[in-house]
Every structure is written in structure tokens, then in C-alpha cells.
Motif scaffolding. Structure first.
Motif, PDB file in Angstrom:
ATOM      1  N   TYR A 274       0.904  -1.267   0.038  1.00 55.68           N
ATOM      2  CA  TYR A 274      -0.168  -0.044   0.231  1.00 55.68           C
ATOM      3  C   TYR A 274       0.754   1.169   0.159  1.00 55.68           C
ATOM      4  CZ  TYR A 274       1.015   0.188   5.094  1.00 55.68           C
ATOM      5  OH  TYR A 274       1.890   0.181   6.215  1.00 55.68           O
TER       6      TYR A 274
ATOM      7  N   THR B  86      -3.524   5.347   1.285  1.00 56.80           N
ATOM      8  CA  THR B  86      -4.459   4.325   1.719  1.00 56.80           C
ATOM      9  C   THR B  86      -4.935   4.555   3.135  1.00 56.80           C
ATOM     10  OG1 THR B  86      -3.045   2.718   0.112  1.00 56.80           O
ATOM     11  CG2 THR B  86      -4.650   1.907   1.568  1.00 56.80           C
TER      12      THR B  86
ATOM     13  N   TYR C  83      -8.317  -0.145   5.875  1.00 58.59           N
ATOM     14  CA  TYR C  83      -8.210  -1.276   4.844  1.00 58.59           C
ATOM     15  C   TYR C  83      -7.092  -2.090   5.295  1.00 58.59           C
ATOM     16  CZ  TYR C  83     -11.404   1.642   2.370  1.00 58.59           C
ATOM     17  OH  TYR C  83     -12.453   2.260   1.913  1.00 58.59           O
TER      18      TYR C  83
ATOM     19  N   TYR D  11     -12.869  -8.549  -5.208  1.00 60.91           N
ATOM     20  CA  TYR D  11     -11.574  -7.985  -5.185  1.00 60.91           C
ATOM     21  C   TYR D  11     -11.125  -7.988  -6.941  1.00 60.91           C
ATOM     22  CZ  TYR D  11     -11.634  -8.794  -0.544  1.00 60.91           C
ATOM     23  OH  TYR D  11     -11.872  -8.712   0.976  1.00 60.91           O
TER      24      TYR D  11
ATOM     25  N   ALA E 270      -4.182   0.907  -9.057  1.00 66.69           N
ATOM     26  CA  ALA E 270      -4.922   0.764  -7.982  1.00 66.69           C
ATOM     27  C   ALA E 270      -4.306   1.045  -6.656  1.00 66.69           C
ATOM     28  CB  ALA E 270      -5.181  -0.827  -7.751  1.00 66.69           C
TER      29      ALA E 270
ATOM     30  N   HIS F 105      -5.958   1.644  -3.124  1.00 68.03           N
ATOM     31  CA  HIS F 105      -6.313   0.240  -2.490  1.00 68.03           C
ATOM     32  C   HIS F 105      -5.180  -0.394  -1.997  1.00 68.03           C
ATOM     33  CE1 HIS F 105      -9.816   0.126  -5.281  1.00 68.03           C
ATOM     34  NE2 HIS F 105      -9.570   1.080  -5.885  1.00 68.03           N
TER      35      HIS F 105
ATOM     36  N   THR G  78      -6.227  -6.829  -5.738  1.00 66.57           N
ATOM     37  CA  THR G  78      -6.433  -5.410  -5.202  1.00 66.57           C
ATOM     38  C   THR G  78      -7.914  -5.176  -4.654  1.00 66.57           C
ATOM     39  OG1 THR G  78      -7.069  -4.381  -7.264  1.00 66.57           O
ATOM     40  CG2 THR G  78      -4.695  -4.472  -6.906  1.00 66.57           C
ATOM     41  N   GLY G  79      -7.766  -4.490  -3.720  1.00 66.00           N
ATOM     42  CA  GLY G  79      -9.097  -3.967  -2.952  1.00 66.00           C
ATOM     43  C   GLY G  79      -9.034  -2.955  -2.078  1.00 66.00           C
TER      44      GLY G  79
ATOM     45  N   SER H 149     -12.757  -3.126  -3.747  1.00 69.54           N
ATOM     46  CA  SER H 149     -13.300  -2.910  -5.189  1.00 69.54           C
ATOM     47  C   SER H 149     -14.810  -2.858  -5.145  1.00 69.54           C
ATOM     48  CB  SER H 149     -12.957  -4.179  -6.161  1.00 69.54           C
ATOM     49  OG  SER H 149     -11.626  -4.233  -6.117  1.00 69.54           O
TER      50      SER H 149
ATOM     51  N   LEU I  44     -13.346   5.722  -1.267  1.00 71.71           N
ATOM     52  CA  LEU I  44     -12.247   4.973  -0.770  1.00 71.71           C
ATOM     53  C   LEU I  44     -11.642   5.518   0.628  1.00 71.71           C
ATOM     54  CD1 LEU I  44     -10.393   4.193  -3.797  1.00 71.71           C
ATOM     55  CD2 LEU I  44     -11.628   2.340  -2.823  1.00 71.71           C
TER      56      LEU I  44
END
Length: 507
Positions: A190, A195, A199, A236, A248, A253, A266-267, A269, A484
Motif C-alpha cells: 500500500y 491508503t 483497509y 476483489y 489501484a 487500494h 487489489t481491494g 473494489s 475510498l
């Protein structure tokens, strides 16, 4: 004479503008598992060697640099002595923290003497061909325009590819070991400062709680950390493209990379992410937006074309135009089966051909798909097992399912057709209506790393709607998606404001 009117604005992050010391650079770098800092025993801790293992030529380090240092360790009294003793070009001395950081990301080894802690010797051991092979081209996510570099089944190579694309200490790699017997290395990646930490925390916790003997592939890991296990929809993005994984990461992400897997997960999503292709950003926005709409329409056509055929011919003949009613009646005059059986027969035939073509060697599979499709299709029409109109609809439906850029979403679209066909056979248009309500309800309940799967459609986010159904101009892509919840909203600042008559020069 027309003059160009250009307004330039340079956007640089706060982290890049502030002064950095050598200690701060190393403190930041130590957060990544691929950063190594060692002191050879022979040096009695006088010598400190630091580098990114994923960026240097490790063979050159062990075979040339390290033996030369150990041989002359007693004769090294100052940094200039290292320059004289090491048989490698591109050696320089610096005390600038920013230069040291940049050199680390370019594949340099940093050497420090205990007597000169604020000065460093920088030795280039960059492995420029590492991971750049013909065999790491993308196979399942091919694009005509744009880079073709893909991930391979080697963790170090994949980390090198990511580190080469994102030249910043904000790119963090955290290593985990999954599998009590396989001891598979899994890296959570990340961008620090971008980010959302929630997450990262969620991914850490879910990976730490895994109890499995062997992890064969990253796609298994994706299912194990998924928010919902009873859904055909992928939660994802699974990609083999380096550019897609990098995009991403800069969006905010989290990326998962595991050893022996050529796919990066990746997520979080959302549903509309699966209809975007990396090629969209290499084409003019008008063309890319058109293609994106084609994919969405193709998905809807693939799911609903055959169910509507069944519903109309079973319950709703009145909606068929008079000019079309004759050809439909003529094509089905000798067909002994009801529309539902007719559709299921053809759909399953297409699935058999598709699975057989995928499992056989490439050349045989291609031949089987083409010849088998033509022969079986022609034979079923002549044998009056199905109508030629349905054959066209099923063929177009199969083609439409392939417009989805992500293979896993394509599989979900293929599966969705069957419950809709059964509902259409039982209740007609009302059955399709019930199926749509159940589908939307299911999608609204799904989450990806705790983020709603239907966002920005539900919960509604005005700013994300345009990005979902089109590819806006880069002028409107300067901010990261708000849903996000990134720590840094701004992604870049447009550098110029073009005058409509820019480029026209007349005396």
C-alpha cells in the motif's frame, strides 16, 4: 501573431518537499520487508550496508561487492578508499538524504562507516533486466495499446516491478507467511499517506487469522479473506497487469502479492471497477467512454437476452411486432421442445464447447471451438432441435460475456443467465422482475474490505457516477475517489490550461 497562454502549476507532495536526513530515510525504508541493512562480521560493526533486495543484482552483490569489501576491510579508513577498492563503476559519495533515498530506489547499495555516519557511499548494482522477460507478457488481460508487462510466479520479481514503477518510500511492503506446510510468502502492499489505514488493518487481521496447510495461488487467498463466501461475484480485482496494480495503489487500494502466483489481488473494489480496462486510460476519453458503455451493455445483453426470449415466447406473444412474428413462428414450426428446454440445450452446448476449448492445447482448442460451433449449430437447426433465431441470440449472448475485462466477472455473468432462464420459464416477465429485485438486493448486501460493493451507485456518490459509466478526461481525474476515504485526496494537478487557439501561429 497568436501567443501561447500556458499556466503551469507543479504539485509536489509535502513528503517530497521537506528536507530529510539519512536516519529518516533509513527509518522509513525499514518499514518495508524487502529493505535490508547488514553489517559484516569482519568489519566489527564499522561497516553498514543498506539496500532494497528487490532492486539490486543480488549475484553481483555477493560475488563482486561483498568479497572486495571483506578483502580490503582493514585498509578502509575513509569513504574515498571504498571508491578505490571496489571494481564497480558508478560509485559516488553523498550526505544528502533525498539523493540517498532516490539512489536506493534506483538500485544502489548504500555503505556507511561508523566514523562518517552522515556520509554515504552509493554503489549502483541495479538489475535493469530483472523481470523484463518476454515470458512475462500478459496473456489473459491483453491490450492493443499500453505496456504489456505482467507479473510472473516469482515474488521478488513482482515486488521489483512494483518498486520500479512507484519510485517512492511511501510504497510499503509488509510480509506475512501463510500455510503451515507451504510457508508461502504473502506481501501486503500500500501507499503510506494515501491508503486508508483501516483497509490495511483489516487485511492484516484477516491474513493473520488464516489457518491453512498450503496456499497454491493468490486467487485462493482472495476467497479466504473475502467478506462474503456465498456469492458468484468477485469482490476483489485480480490482475496480472503491472499498470493495473500500480493504478489501484495510487488510487488508495491495498494490493496482495504472493509467491508462486502471477496474479495480484487489489481491494476494496466495487461492481463498476470490473468493467474498466487499463486500455481506457491510453485511448482518447471519448473512445474509451464508448467502449466502456459497450461493455456494460454487453453484460446486460448477455444476462437478459435468452431469459427475455423464453418469457416472450412462453407468456408474452403480444409484445412481438407483427413483422417479426412470422419469422419466429416459421423458425419454431418443427421444434418439439418448449423455449426453456431449447434455450438450456443451446446454452449448455456453448458451455461444453467453451470448457473443452479451454482445457485442450491452444491450437486444438481453437480448432474445436470454431469447427464444433459451426457443425453443432448447423446440425441442431437442421434437426429441428432449436430455431435459427435462438441460435443467433445465444451466440451473441456468448460473445457479449467476453466483453468484460475481468475473467472472474465474466464467469459470474455466465452463471447469472441460468436462474433468470428458469424464472422466465416459470413466471414470464414477472419472474425476470423478481430475479432483478433479488439480484439488486444481493449486490447491495455485498462488501469488499468493509466497503459497499455497489458504491457509488448505492450509497449514492455523485462524483463517482461519471467514472462508473465513462472514462472522464484527465482534467476531471485529479482527485482520488472519495468513497475510498484516502488520506490524500488530490492525485495530481493539471499542469497547463490550454488556450483554444494554442498551437496556431500566424505572422
Amino acid at each position: 501573431m497568436f501567443k501561447k497562454k500556458i499556466k503551469r502549476t507543479n504539485f509536489i507532495s509535502k513528503y517530497d518537499t521537506q528536507e530529510k536526513t539519512i536516519d529518516e530515510v533509513f527509518e522509513k525504508a525499514k518499514k518495508s520487508s524487502d529493505f535490508s541493512s547488514l553489517s559484516p562480521i569482519e568489519s566489527n560493526n564499522r561497516l553498514q550496508i543498506s539496500f532494497y533486495k528487490t532492486l539490486i543484482n543480488i549475484d553481483l552483490f555477493h560475488q563482486s561487492l561483498l568479497p572486495s569489501l571483506m578483502e580490503k576491510i582493514e585498509s578502509i579508513n575513509k569513504l574515498d578508499d571504498i571508491k578505490r577498492f571496489i571494481p564497480i563503476e558508478g560509485i559516488k559519495i553523498s550526505s544528502d538524504g533525498k539523493e540517498v533515498e532516490k539512489s536506493l530506489h534506483e538500485g544502489y547499495v548504500v555503505i556507511q562507516l561508523s566514523e562518517y555516519k552522515q556520509d554515504c557511499v552509493l554503489i549502483s548494482l541495479e538489475n535493469s533486466r530483472f523481470g523484463k522477460r518476454e515470458t512475462n507478457e500478459t496473456e489473459n488481460e491483453f491490450s492493443v495499446i499500453g505496456p504489456k508487462t505482467g507479473f510472473i510466479e516469482d515474488l521478488s520479481t513482482n515486488l521489483h516491478l512494483l518498486r520500479s514503477e512507484l519510485v517512492t518510500s511511501d510504497l510499503i511492503f509488509e510480509e506475512f507467511v501463510v500455510g503451515t506446510r507451504s510457508q508461502t510468502k504473502v506481501v501486503v502492499s500500500y501507499l503510506d499517506g494515501i491508503t486508508n489505514p483501516e483497509y490495511v488493518k483489516t487485511v492484516r487481521q484477516r491474513i493473520s487469522n488464516l489457518d491453512i496447510d498450503v496456499l497454491f495461488d493468490n486467487t485462493q487467498l482472495e476467497q479466504m479473506i473475502s467478506d462474503h463466501t456465498t456469492t458468484p461475484f468477485p469482490l476483489y480485482i485480480t490482475t496480472e497487469r503491472v499498470d493495473r496494480a500500480v493504478y489501484a495503489l495510487i488510487q488508495g487500494h491495498v494490493a496482495l502479492i504472493s509467491d508462486k502466483s502471477c496474479y495480484v489481488v487489489t481491494g476494496p473494489s466495487n461492481l463498476m471497477d470490473f468493467f474498466s480496462s487499463p486500455e481506457d486510460y491510453y485511448l482518447p476519453w471519448i473512445v474509451a467512454s464508448f467502449f466502456k458503455l459497450i461493455r456494460i451493455i454487453g453484460m446486460l445483453f448477455s444476462v437478459f437476452s435468452t431469459p427475455f426470449y423464453v418469457a416472450i415466447l412462453t407468456f408474452h406473444f403480444e409484445v412481438v411486432p407483427k413483422d417479426l412474428l412470422g419469422p419466429i413462428v416459421y423458425s419454431r414450426a418443427n421444434v418439439p421442445f418448449p423455449p426453456a428446454i431449447e434455450v438450456l440445450f443451446l446454452e449448455l452446448t456453448i458451455e461444453f464447447l467453451r470448457e473443452a476449448g479451454a482445457r485442450l492445447p491452444t491450437k486444438i482448442g481453437q480448432t474445436l471451438g470454431i469447427v464444433g460451433g459451426i457443425v453443432i449449430g448447423q446440425a441442431t437447426v437442421e434437426a429441428a432441435l432449436t430455431s435459427n433465431i435462438l441460435l443467433i441470440i445465444v451466440a451473441l449472448s456468448a460473445l457479449s460475456s467476453f466483453t468484460t475485462p475481468i475473467y472472474k466477472m465474466s464467469n459470474a455473468v455466465r452463471i447469472l443467465r441460468y436462474p433468470f432462464i428458469l424464472l422466465a420459464a416459470l413466471y414470464g416477465g414477472f419472474g425476470i422482475y423478481i430475479g432483478i429485485i433479488l439480484l439488486i438486493t444481493h449486490l447491495m448486501r455485498l462488501k469488499s474490505l468493509g466497503n459497499p460493493y455497489m458504491i457509488p451507485l448505492f450509497p449514492y456518490r455523485k462524483g463517482g457516477i461519471i467514472n462508473s459509466f465513462s472514462r472522464p478526461p484527465f482534467l476531471f481525474l485529479k482527485k482520488r475517489p472519495s468513497f475510498l476515504r484516502p488520506l490524500t485526496q488530490k492525485m495530481y494537478e493539471p499542469t497547463i490550461n490550454r488556450d483554444p487557439e494554442e498551437g496556431l501561429n500566424s505572422e
